[in-house]
Design a protein around this motif. Structure first.
Motif: not given
Length: 204
Positions: A156-175
């Motif tokens: 969505e950011n690419v399409a609109a030319g926008t941005g924001g704060e960095n996103i931090y996400v881990s793969i969805g399995i238990p550590r």
């Protein structure tokens, strides 16, 4: 609107960065023109440079190496300046904790500021190595639910030319499950290279 997808992995094939870019490409709107290239050799070809110069947006995906950016990517970044493109970066690491990628994303942001590009947003992906074995899992399902949301925001950011704060996400399995799978992978590699499991703990 032209978006350049850059694979920053030094691997010739089967890289997590390549899988990530493929997933992101599927999230982009149909009217976005896409050009794909690689920074594996550490040198940008004339054809790829022309594509980069015309780009409205650049999406760079790369693995975390020694808590920072791989040298092949750094060599290529030195060849790019003043394109005016929007820049998005996705750094993936073998660490489960996504925040481990923060320093590397800061390096890309600082490069943008110094070289006349527009830093928009980064994604730090923890447990990135797992995406190789999860290619058959649809994006947005099971362990890929969290990263699907992040990739959707990026698209969505690419399409609109926008941005924001960095996103931090881990793969969805238990550590614990992720660590167990990683340990099994290391042991398999050790045997394939003619060593023993105890060699993993050997001091160099």
């Amino acid at each position: 609107m032209l978006t350049v997808l850059i694979n920053g992995s030094p691997k010739a094939k089967e890289s997590a960065s390549g899988v990530i870019l493929s997933e992101i490409k599927g999230c982009l709107k149909d009217d976005i023109e896409v050009c794909e290239t690689s920074f594996r050799s550490g040198k940008i070809s004339d054809g790829d440079m022309e594509c980069i110069k015309r780009a409205d947006s650049i999406i760079l995906a790369f693995p975390l190496y020694v808590d920072c950016v791989p040298s092949n990517v750094l060599r290529c970044l030195e060849q790019i300046e003043n394109t005016g493109a929007n820049v998005y970066a996705v750094c993936n690491s073998g660490f489960y904790e996504a925040g481990q990628n923060a320093l590397a994303l800061d390096v890309i942001r600082n490069w943008c500021i110094r070289n006349g590009l527009k830093w928009k947003r980064g994604i730090g992906l923890g447990g990135g190595g797992a995406v190789i074995g999860m290619q058959s899992v649809p994006l947005g399902k099971g362990p890929k639910k969290n990263i699907a949301k992040a990739f959707g925001i990026l698209a969505e950011n690419v399409a609109a030319g926008t941005g924001g704060e960095n996103i931090y996400v881990s793969i969805g399995i238990p550590r614990a499950v992720y660590k167990m799978a990683a340990d099994m992978g290391w042991k398999k590699l050790v045997k394939e290279n003619g060593l023993k499991t105890e060699d993993l703990n050997r001091r160099m």
